[in-house]
Design a protein around this motif. Structure first.
Motif, PDB file in Angstrom:
ATOM      1  N   PRO A  37       0.861  -1.188   0.000  1.00 14.75           N
ATOM      2  CA  PRO A  37       0.000   0.000   0.000  1.00 14.75           C
ATOM      3  C   PRO A  37       0.899   1.240   0.000  1.00 14.75           C
ATOM      4  O   PRO A  37       1.864   1.301   0.765  1.00 14.75           O
ATOM      5  N   LEU A  38       0.582   2.211  -0.831  1.00 16.99           N
ATOM      6  CA  LEU A  38       1.403   3.414  -0.923  1.00 16.99           C
ATOM      7  C   LEU A  38       0.692   4.666  -0.427  1.00 16.99           C
ATOM      8  O   LEU A  38       1.332   5.601   0.042  1.00 16.99           O
ATOM      9  N   LEU A  39      -0.624   4.673  -0.561  1.00 13.04           N
ATOM     10  CA  LEU A  39      -1.393   5.857  -0.159  1.00 13.04           C
ATOM     11  C   LEU A  39      -2.785   5.423   0.267  1.00 13.04           C
ATOM     12  O   LEU A  39      -3.456   4.698  -0.457  1.00 13.04           O
ATOM     13  N   MET A  40      -3.213   5.877   1.437  1.00 16.68           N
ATOM     14  CA  MET A  40      -4.549   5.594   1.924  1.00 16.68           C
ATOM     15  C   MET A  40      -5.287   6.904   2.128  1.00 16.68           C
ATOM     16  O   MET A  40      -4.834   7.780   2.874  1.00 16.68           O
ATOM     17  N   GLU A  41      -6.410   7.074   1.430  1.00 14.12           N
ATOM     18  CA  GLU A  41      -7.289   8.220   1.622  1.00 14.12           C
ATOM     19  C   GLU A  41      -8.532   7.697   2.330  1.00 14.12           C
ATOM     20  O   GLU A  41      -9.316   6.955   1.744  1.00 14.12           O
ATOM     21  N   ARG A  42      -8.707   8.073   3.578  1.00 14.24           N
ATOM     22  CA  ARG A  42      -9.705   7.443   4.427  1.00 14.24           C
ATOM     23  C   ARG A  42     -11.115   7.942   4.127  1.00 14.24           C
ATOM     24  O   ARG A  42     -11.319   9.054   3.626  1.00 14.24           O
ATOM     25  N   ALA A  43     -12.067   7.113   4.449  1.00 11.93           N
ATOM     26  CA  ALA A  43     -13.479   7.423   4.192  1.00 11.93           C
ATOM     27  C   ALA A  43     -13.902   8.685   4.922  1.00 11.93           C
ATOM     28  O   ALA A  43     -13.433   8.984   6.017  1.00 11.93           O
ATOM     29  N   GLY A  44     -14.800   9.431   4.282  1.00 15.83           N
ATOM     30  CA  GLY A  44     -15.362  10.611   4.914  1.00 15.83           C
ATOM     31  C   GLY A  44     -14.378  11.736   5.134  1.00 15.83           C
ATOM     32  O   GLY A  44     -14.575  12.580   6.010  1.00 15.83           O
ATOM     33  N   GLY A  45     -13.285  11.743   4.364  1.00  7.91           N
ATOM     34  CA  GLY A  45     -12.282  12.785   4.538  1.00  7.91           C
ATOM     35  C   GLY A  45     -11.551  12.704   5.857  1.00  7.91           C
ATOM     36  O   GLY A  45     -11.076  13.710   6.395  1.00  7.91           O
ATOM     37  N   ALA A  46     -11.437  11.484   6.406  1.00  5.37           N
ATOM     38  CA  ALA A  46     -10.828  11.304   7.727  1.00  5.37           C
ATOM     39  C   ALA A  46      -9.319  11.160   7.677  1.00  5.37           C
ATOM     40  O   ALA A  46      -8.712  10.597   8.582  1.00  5.37           O
ATOM     41  N   GLY A  47      -8.701  11.658   6.633  1.00  3.90           N
ATOM     42  CA  GLY A  47      -7.243  11.655   6.600  1.00  3.90           C
ATOM     43  C   GLY A  47      -6.670  11.105   5.312  1.00  3.90           C
ATOM     44  O   GLY A  47      -7.351  10.427   4.521  1.00  3.90           O
ATOM     45  N   ARG A  48      -5.403  11.435   5.113  1.00  7.71           N
ATOM     46  CA  ARG A  48      -4.660  10.985   3.931  1.00  7.71           C
ATOM     47  C   ARG A  48      -3.241  10.650   4.383  1.00  7.71           C
ATOM     48  O   ARG A  48      -2.515  11.525   4.853  1.00  7.71           O
ATOM     49  N   VAL A  49      -2.855   9.397   4.249  1.00  7.02           N
ATOM     50  CA  VAL A  49      -1.578   8.940   4.779  1.00  7.02           C
ATOM     51  C   VAL A  49      -0.781   8.212   3.702  1.00  7.02           C
ATOM     52  O   VAL A  49      -1.302   7.316   3.028  1.00  7.02           O
ATOM     53  N   GLU A  50       0.481   8.602   3.540  1.00 11.33           N
ATOM     54  CA  GLU A  50       1.385   7.909   2.631  1.00 11.33           C
ATOM     55  C   GLU A  50       2.152   6.856   3.407  1.00 11.33           C
ATOM     56  O   GLU A  50       2.530   7.065   4.570  1.00 11.33           O
ATOM     57  N   LEU A  51       2.387   5.717   2.752  1.00  7.64           N
ATOM     58  CA  LEU A  51       3.119   4.607   3.362  1.00  7.64           C
ATOM     59  C   LEU A  51       4.331   4.327   2.482  1.00  7.64           C
ATOM     60  O   LEU A  51       4.179   3.985   1.304  1.00  7.64           O
ATOM     61  N   ALA A  52       5.518   4.488   3.038  1.00  8.77           N
ATOM     62  CA  ALA A  52       6.729   4.396   2.234  1.00  8.77           C
ATOM     63  C   ALA A  52       7.827   3.656   2.997  1.00  8.77           C
ATOM     64  O   ALA A  52       7.642   3.246   4.146  1.00  8.77           O
ATOM     65  N   GLU A  53       8.961   3.492   2.319  1.00  8.64           N
ATOM     66  CA  GLU A  53      10.155   2.877   2.913  1.00  8.64           C
ATOM     67  C   GLU A  53       9.842   1.533   3.564  1.00  8.64           C
ATOM     68  O   GLU A  53      10.338   1.218   4.652  1.00  8.64           O
ATOM     69  N   TRP A  54       9.012   0.755   2.884  1.00 11.48           N
ATOM     70  CA  TRP A  54       8.666  -0.576   3.394  1.00 11.48           C
ATOM     71  C   TRP A  54       9.928  -1.431   3.507  1.00 11.48           C
ATOM     72  O   TRP A  54      10.711  -1.544   2.572  1.00 11.48           O
ATOM     73  N   GLY A  55      10.109  -2.025   4.681  1.00  9.56           N
ATOM     74  CA  GLY A  55      11.239  -2.931   4.891  1.00  9.56           C
ATOM     75  C   GLY A  55      12.576  -2.248   5.107  1.00  9.56           C
ATOM     76  O   GLY A  55      13.588  -2.925   5.286  1.00  9.56           O
ATOM     77  N   LYS A  56      12.606  -0.913   5.118  1.00 14.50           N
ATOM     78  CA  LYS A  56      13.867  -0.196   5.308  1.00 14.50           C
ATOM     79  C   LYS A  56      14.211  -0.127   6.789  1.00 14.50           C
ATOM     80  O   LYS A  56      13.404   0.270   7.617  1.00 14.50           O
ATOM     81  N   THR A  57      15.424  -0.528   7.140  1.00 15.26           N
ATOM     82  CA  THR A  57      15.826  -0.544   8.538  1.00 15.26           C
ATOM     83  C   THR A  57      16.119   0.878   9.037  1.00 15.26           C
ATOM     84  O   THR A  57      16.476   1.765   8.268  1.00 15.26           O
TER      85      THR A  57
END
Length: 271
Positions: free
Chosen positions: A206-226
């Motif tokens: 998952p790279l970007l989640m835009e939540r229902a009802g305008g409850a937020g926008r979150v980017e997900l990055a650097e998966w697995g990076k120590t």
């Protein structure tokens, strides 16, 4: 014998064909940008996730997130009518980063089960220690109500379970980009139930989640990076034992982080 004023029509065919071919070439070049038409395969060079149904794309994204060792979350969450900005790096045994509300900024660090909190002097309110704590990490005892409330922001499983929740009938959306990475969208109830952008490159994270009802926008990055996760130095730490100093508002509680197993979590909750 031909009339020089009216040369044979066939004399113009090659030029006409050339113009038509050039027009089609330009058209196809334009369409190729969007990955459609003119023989272009939009899935060429991808991980193939875009060919799957919306349900399967979501399932693969959740599975990839579950198996990952770490992630960097950044963006906004809205809960209880308040907006919070977070920038957290998380892994199985803890997390570190910052959470902001309109009133306060919190630095959070959890190593194993030990949680540390750094907040402004204003947060500690009228406590005798307020002026001494603005630049220190305070050890948060597990028995204090703030522990559970703040810990949620440092728990990778809790945050991901809360964030990656689409509500309603799923549909496969358009191909897009999140940063420089190609992605495919999954929408719920035509976007009203949230939008999830899933990587088309490598592992389908998952790279970007835009939540229902305008409850937020979150980017997900650097998966697995120590990243390093260590307790703060002793001279940067304050330990009050089993109870934190009185804060400015005992009726308040730390900012809402998505609760485990829900798409619109309202707890734990920030002053």
């Amino acid at each position: 014998m031909s009339d020089e004023r009216h040369p044979p029509v066939t004399a113009y065919f090659p030029a006409a064909r050339l113009r038509r071919a050039a027009f089609i070439g330009v058209l196809c070049a334009g369409l190729a940008v969007t990955g459609t038409g003119c023989g272009e395969d939009p899935d060429e060079g991808t991980n193939g996730v875009g060919k799957l149904s919306a349900d399967k794309i979501e399932a693969k994204a959740k599975a990839a997130a579950t198996e990952a060792d770490s992630v960097h979350l950044s963006g906004t969450l809205v809960s209880g009518g308040k907006s919070f900005t977070l920038d957290m790096r998380l892994k199985a045994d803890g997390g570190t980063g910052e959470v902001k509300s309109n009133d306060d900024t919190f630095q959070l660090l959890r190593v194993g089960e030990q949680l540390y909190l750094k907040a402004s002097a204003a947060f500690w309110g009228q406590s005798d220690s307020a002026g001494k704590l603005g630049d220190k990490f305070v050890k948060v005892p597990e028995g204090d109500p703030s522990y559970k409330q703040f810990r949620g922001f440092t728990d990778m499983d809790v945050l991901l379970d809360g964030l990656l929740g689409l509500e309603g009938k799923l549909a496969k959306g358009s191909y897009t980009k999140v940063g420089h990475t190609r992605a495919v969208q999954v929408t719920a109830d035509a976007g009203k139930g949230g939008k999830l952008s899933v990587s088309l490159e490598g592992t389908p994270y998952p790279l970007l989640m835009e939540r229902a009802g305008g409850a937020g926008r979150v980017e997900l990055a650097e998966w697995g990076k120590t990243f390093p996760l260590e307790a703060p130095a002793q001279d940067q730490t304050v330990d009050y034992g089993s109870q934190l100093p009185t804060t400015k508002d005992q009726s308040g509680s730390p900012a809402p982080a998505p609760s485990k197993g829900t798409g619109q979590g309202a707890n734990p909750t920030t002053p």
